[in-house]
Design an enzyme around this catalytic site. Sequence first.
Site, PDB file in Angstrom:
ATOM      1  N   ASP A  47       2.408  -2.966   4.546  1.00  9.30           N
ATOM      2  CA  ASP A  47       2.833  -2.880   3.183  1.00  9.30           C
ATOM      3  C   ASP A  47       3.126  -1.322   2.794  1.00  9.30           C
ATOM      4  O   ASP A  47       4.003  -0.749   3.618  1.00  9.30           O
ATOM      5  CB  ASP A  47       1.839  -3.594   2.339  1.00  9.30           C
ATOM      6  CG  ASP A  47       2.371  -3.937   1.000  1.00  9.30           C
ATOM      7  OD1 ASP A  47       2.497  -2.851   0.136  1.00  9.30           O
ATOM      8  OD2 ASP A  47       2.590  -5.067   0.707  1.00  9.30           O
TER       9      ASP A  47
ATOM     10  N   TYR B 129       1.794   2.257  -6.251  1.00  8.04           N
ATOM     11  CA  TYR B 129       2.782   1.840  -7.442  1.00  8.04           C
ATOM     12  C   TYR B 129       3.260   2.905  -8.163  1.00  8.04           C
ATOM     13  O   TYR B 129       4.244   2.942  -8.934  1.00  8.04           O
ATOM     14  CB  TYR B 129       1.945   0.646  -8.210  1.00  8.04           C
ATOM     15  CG  TYR B 129       1.606  -0.420  -7.724  1.00  8.04           C
ATOM     16  CD1 TYR B 129       2.728  -1.462  -7.067  1.00  8.04           C
ATOM     17  CD2 TYR B 129       0.287  -0.781  -6.932  1.00  8.04           C
ATOM     18  CE1 TYR B 129       2.212  -2.734  -6.367  1.00  8.04           C
ATOM     19  CE2 TYR B 129       0.010  -1.833  -6.234  1.00  8.04           C
ATOM     20  CZ  TYR B 129       0.898  -2.441  -5.874  1.00  8.04           C
ATOM     21  OH  TYR B 129       0.711  -3.769  -5.282  1.00  8.04           O
TER      22      TYR B 129
ATOM     23  N   HIS C 261       2.899 -12.766   3.328  1.00  9.66           N
ATOM     24  CA  HIS C 261       2.669 -11.155   3.224  1.00  9.66           C
ATOM     25  C   HIS C 261       1.408 -10.833   4.126  1.00  9.66           C
ATOM     26  O   HIS C 261       1.168  -9.708   4.551  1.00  9.66           O
ATOM     27  CB  HIS C 261       2.644 -10.904   1.843  1.00  9.66           C
ATOM     28  CG  HIS C 261       2.779  -9.399   1.697  1.00  9.66           C
ATOM     29  ND1 HIS C 261       4.175  -8.640   2.128  1.00  9.66           N
ATOM     30  CD2 HIS C 261       2.017  -8.259   1.226  1.00  9.66           C
ATOM     31  CE1 HIS C 261       4.016  -7.504   1.897  1.00  9.66           C
ATOM     32  NE2 HIS C 261       2.886  -7.149   1.172  1.00  9.66           N
TER      33      HIS C 261
END
Length: 224
Positions: free
Chosen positions: A13, A142, A202
């Site tokens: 990720d 993020y 995922h």
Amino acid sequence: MTCLVKVFLVGKDFGASPAYLFSILHPERVLGVITLGVPYAPAPPGPSMLHKYLPEGFYMLRWKEPGRAEADFGRFDAKTVVRNVYILFSRSELPIANENQEIMDLVDPDTPLPSWFTEEDLSIYGALYEKSGFRTALQVPYRTVSDDLKLADTVVKVPTLLIMGGKDYVFKFPGIEDLIKSEKAKEFVPNLEVTFIPEGTHFVQEQFPEQVNQLILAFLAKNS
């Protein structure tokens, strides 16, 4: 005499980004890069790009906003937050909330855990996040993902393996499926192999650990 140690880097990720970056900055130190769930893109999508193609309720836009995810997560204990994250991100759809929802509201409390993620797993992960909190997990990806690193060279030159679950929600990001399944990715990563695990999501490495391990070991042997 100094001995130069060469390594393989493995990233999942958002962990893919520092692996790619290190290989660009120090190719002489890297034998190869293995990433799961996220392809290399020289220019990560910033908020303006995400807003262009995705609504305000998209999870990355919500979690980039300081304090919003903290307030959302703060309504629950850490174990429930982890539970909701595993349910949300093992689906094939992008997590998008409406104007009257937060991201945690997208999970019905009665939804069962994925079959490959046990209650014991949840208890262990929940205890870890109870201790650490979620601040770093939100800040590092993020709220920094769109930072411009101003690289002079953006090509990953070392051998690279990308492992993708065939049902990974990442394919729903604008342009990602075309990038991965066409030859476009090799413009940025010339020595790239892509392997798909059809039923994987995922969390493909947790669903199919033996298969993922064999792919990694074969790549290591090939490029050692």
